[in-house]
Write a protein that holds these residues in place. Structure first.
Motif, mmCIF file in Angstrom:
data_model
loop_
_atom_site.group_PDB
_atom_site.id
_atom_site.type_symbol
_atom_site.label_atom_id
_atom_site.label_comp_id
_atom_site.label_asym_id
_atom_site.label_seq_id
_atom_site.Cartn_x
_atom_site.Cartn_y
_atom_site.Cartn_z
ATOM 1 N N ALA A 196 0.913 -1.165 -0.042
ATOM 2 C CA ALA A 196 -0.049 -0.042 -0.067
ATOM 3 C C ALA A 196 1.001 1.371 0.142
ATOM 4 N N ALA A 197 1.730 1.350 0.767
ATOM 5 C CA ALA A 197 2.697 2.516 1.153
ATOM 6 C C ALA A 197 3.352 2.630 -0.371
ATOM 7 N N ARG A 198 3.641 1.854 -1.084
ATOM 8 C CA ARG A 198 4.319 1.798 -2.538
ATOM 9 C C ARG A 198 3.484 2.185 -3.645
ATOM 10 N N TYR A 199 2.077 1.870 -3.680
ATOM 11 C CA TYR A 199 1.376 1.875 -4.854
ATOM 12 C C TYR A 199 -0.074 2.534 -4.639
ATOM 13 N N THR A 200 -0.562 2.646 -3.240
ATOM 14 C CA THR A 200 -1.980 2.933 -3.384
ATOM 15 C C THR A 200 -2.116 4.414 -2.623
ATOM 16 N N ASP A 201 -3.152 4.924 -2.768
ATOM 17 C CA ASP A 201 -3.690 6.045 -2.126
ATOM 18 C C ASP A 201 -4.632 5.965 -0.975
ATOM 19 N N GLU A 202 -4.985 4.774 -0.585
ATOM 20 C CA GLU A 202 -5.653 4.491 0.779
ATOM 21 C C GLU A 202 -5.530 3.150 1.144
ATOM 22 N N PHE A 203 -5.588 2.938 2.358
ATOM 23 C CA PHE A 203 -5.595 1.360 2.797
ATOM 24 C C PHE A 203 -6.988 1.452 3.800
ATOM 25 N N ASN A 204 -7.599 0.322 3.386
ATOM 26 C CA ASN A 204 -9.053 0.171 3.826
ATOM 27 C C ASN A 204 -8.636 -1.301 4.854
ATOM 28 N N LEU A 205 -9.123 -0.932 6.307
ATOM 29 C CA LEU A 205 -8.838 -1.713 7.179
ATOM 30 C C LEU A 205 -10.310 -2.467 7.376
ATOM 31 N N SER A 206 -10.206 -3.820 7.576
ATOM 32 C CA SER A 206 -11.225 -4.670 7.848
ATOM 33 C C SER A 206 -11.467 -5.395 9.069
ATOM 34 N N SER A 207 -12.640 -5.783 9.463
ATOM 35 C CA SER A 207 -12.509 -6.601 10.759
ATOM 36 C C SER A 207 -11.902 -6.071 12.020
ATOM 37 N N SER A 208 -11.964 -4.492 12.134
ATOM 38 C CA SER A 208 -11.355 -4.116 13.163
ATOM 39 C C SER A 208 -12.010 -3.214 14.224
ATOM 40 N N SER A 209 -11.789 -3.194 15.644
ATOM 41 C CA SER A 209 -12.075 -2.371 16.342
ATOM 42 C C SER A 209 -11.728 -0.958 16.173
ATOM 43 N N PRO A 210 -12.063 0.199 16.826
ATOM 44 C CA PRO A 210 -11.235 1.311 16.885
ATOM 45 C C PRO A 210 -10.006 1.305 17.466
ATOM 46 N N GLU A 211 -9.686 0.480 18.580
ATOM 47 C CA GLU A 211 -8.507 0.267 19.167
ATOM 48 C C GLU A 211 -7.532 -0.369 18.190
ATOM 49 N N LYS A 212 -7.940 -1.377 17.628
ATOM 50 C CA LYS A 212 -6.922 -2.057 16.748
ATOM 51 C C LYS A 212 -6.897 -0.985 15.458
ATOM 52 N N ALA A 213 -7.700 -0.453 14.915
ATOM 53 C CA ALA A 213 -7.373 0.351 13.902
ATOM 54 C C ALA A 213 -6.449 1.430 14.172
ATOM 55 N N ALA A 214 -6.585 1.984 15.206
ATOM 56 C CA ALA A 214 -5.466 2.988 15.669
ATOM 57 C C ALA A 214 -4.119 2.322 15.525
ATOM 58 N N ALA A 215 -3.853 1.146 16.175
ATOM 59 C CA ALA A 215 -2.734 0.562 16.070
ATOM 60 C C ALA A 215 -2.154 0.190 14.598
ATOM 61 N N LYS A 216 -3.072 -0.419 13.827
ATOM 62 C CA LYS A 216 -2.648 -0.558 12.352
ATOM 63 C C LYS A 216 -2.516 0.583 11.705
ATOM 64 N N PHE A 217 -3.214 1.627 12.074
ATOM 65 C CA PHE A 217 -2.809 2.879 11.338
ATOM 66 C C PHE A 217 -1.488 3.588 11.578
ATOM 67 N N ALA A 218 -0.869 3.215 12.891
ATOM 68 C CA ALA A 218 0.456 3.764 13.285
ATOM 69 C C ALA A 218 1.277 2.769 12.441
ATOM 70 N N ASP A 219 1.085 1.548 12.278
ATOM 71 C CA ASP A 219 1.922 0.545 11.423
ATOM 72 C C ASP A 219 2.101 1.166 10.212
ATOM 73 N N LEU A 220 0.635 1.467 9.547
ATOM 74 C CA LEU A 220 0.837 2.036 8.106
ATOM 75 C C LEU A 220 1.704 3.245 7.930
ATOM 76 N N GLY A 221 1.528 4.289 8.845
ATOM 77 C CA GLY A 221 2.266 5.488 9.075
ATOM 78 C C GLY A 221 3.999 4.896 8.806
ATOM 79 N N ALA A 222 4.361 3.954 9.615
ATOM 80 C CA ALA A 222 5.655 3.590 9.742
ATOM 81 C C ALA A 222 5.975 2.972 8.435
ATOM 82 N N ALA A 223 5.039 2.300 7.871
ATOM 83 C CA ALA A 223 5.295 1.567 6.407
ATOM 84 C C ALA A 223 5.630 2.785 5.453
ATOM 85 N N CYS A 224 5.095 3.588 5.588
ATOM 86 C CA CYS A 224 4.973 4.780 4.561
ATOM 87 C C CYS A 224 6.215 5.422 4.749
#
Length: 323
Positions: A196-224
């Motif tokens: 996603a970081a290399r090729y896409t404009d948006e990452f869509n997270l599925s099957s996630s609570s808001p708490e999990k989403a916050a952690a995953k979005f932090a990981d996404l930022g690190a990947a960028c």
């Protein structure tokens, strides 16, 4: 917060039903409409009628005027990337540049086997997904004569015309052309985020609570950051199941309808209890509270995954309660 309506037409929806749903969503002010891309009927009873996602989107492109249109997501196993690029560009032209879409590795093995579609191991499918993203960028953004020599895809001296529609706000390629916004999605595996970081404009997270989403979005930022991309340029969204009612009585009725639609895959109150941490579920006040929690977690858009799409009154209520 921005809102998209997302449906699963493999639940047996005809084209006419999908058109009615999308026209209702457009009239209510939904920003975009996404549909799944499946050929097998589920959840619920198997054997129901299914439709091709991109054929349907082509029809919807001519019978709507403002709402964005796309798939969430198209499996890379269904179409060769050159065919996909042409189909997407055609629908994009038909819609006046309203297409955006996601690519995925595919997961439902039976629908591949039943239609003679290859279903290699997940590692190979992920490799193919990465190459397809690269080729889409190349076919749309590189000059004539561009070539690509991948492990699964080979392009020789490409000539690709027309390019996608040029429209304000769209991503701009090195050749100055615009292109549809591209999405990756899933539950946030490290590799999916690197792609996603290399090729896409948006990452869509599925099957996630808001708490999990916050952690995953932090990981996404690190990947960028790891590839020198500004994390602020990456869109963040969640796909969340939605079931709402104006009051407890209406909510209970819709719960029963959803359990019936899911058939043997459902499990009564326990089924809803398991989804409450990650669904937009309840009365309007409860729905708004969950949206605020996703917003606090960093989500900029919510794909409202509607498993009762024929219930147009619930689509009305989504707009009334959340917009």
């Amino acid at each position: 917060m921005r809102f998209a309506l997302m449906i699963e037409p493999q639940q047996g929806l005809t084209y006419a039903e999908q058109l009615a749903i999308v026209q209702r969503a457009e009239s209510l002010g939904f920003e975009s409409f996404f549909r799944s891309d499946h050929y097998q009927s589920f959840p619920g009873p198997s054997g129901g009628p299914t439709t091709d996602a991109w054929a349907v989107l082509a029809g919807l492109a001519r019978e709507t005027s403002t709402i964005g249109l796309g798939t969430l997501v198209s499996p890379v196993t269904f179409r060769t990337v050159g065919n996909l690029a042409k189909v997407v560009t055609t629908v994009d032209e038909m819609s006046g540049g309203r297409v955006e879409f996601g690519l995925g590795a595919g997961w439902n093995e039976p629908e591949h086997r039943q239609l003679g579609l290859a279903f290699p191991p997940i590692g190979e499918r992920a490799d193919l997904m990465e190459e397809q993203f690269a080729v889409l960028h190349g076919l749309w953004g590189e000059p004539d004569g561009w070539s690509f020599d991948g492990a699964h895809v080979r392009i020789e001296e490409a000539s690709f015309h027309p390019k996608p529609v040029t429209r304000p706000g769209r991503p701009v390629l090195p050749n100055g052309s615009s292109r549809p916004r591209l999405l990756a999605g899933g539950e946030g595996s490290p590799r999916s985020m690197r792609i996603a970081a290399r090729y896409t404009d948006e990452f869509n997270l599925s099957s996630s609570s808001p708490e999990k989403a916050a952690a995953k979005f932090a990981d996404l930022g690190a990947a960028c950051e790891a590839i020198g991309r500004d994390p602020a340029t990456m869109g963040r969204s969640v796909m969340a199941g939605v079931l709402i009612g104006r009051d407890e009585g209406e909510l209970s009725k819709r719960k029963a309808e959803l359990l019936s639609a899911f058939g043997d895959e459902s499990g009564g109150d326990d089924w809803f209890d398991a989804r409450e941490p990650r669904w937009i579920l309840g009365t309007p006040d409860q729905a708004r509270a969950m949206v605020m929690r996703f917003a606090a977690a960093g989500a900029e858009r919510i794909m409202l995954q509607d498993f009762l799409p024929r219930d147009l009154a619930m689509i009305d209520l989504m707009a009334e309660a959340l917009f």
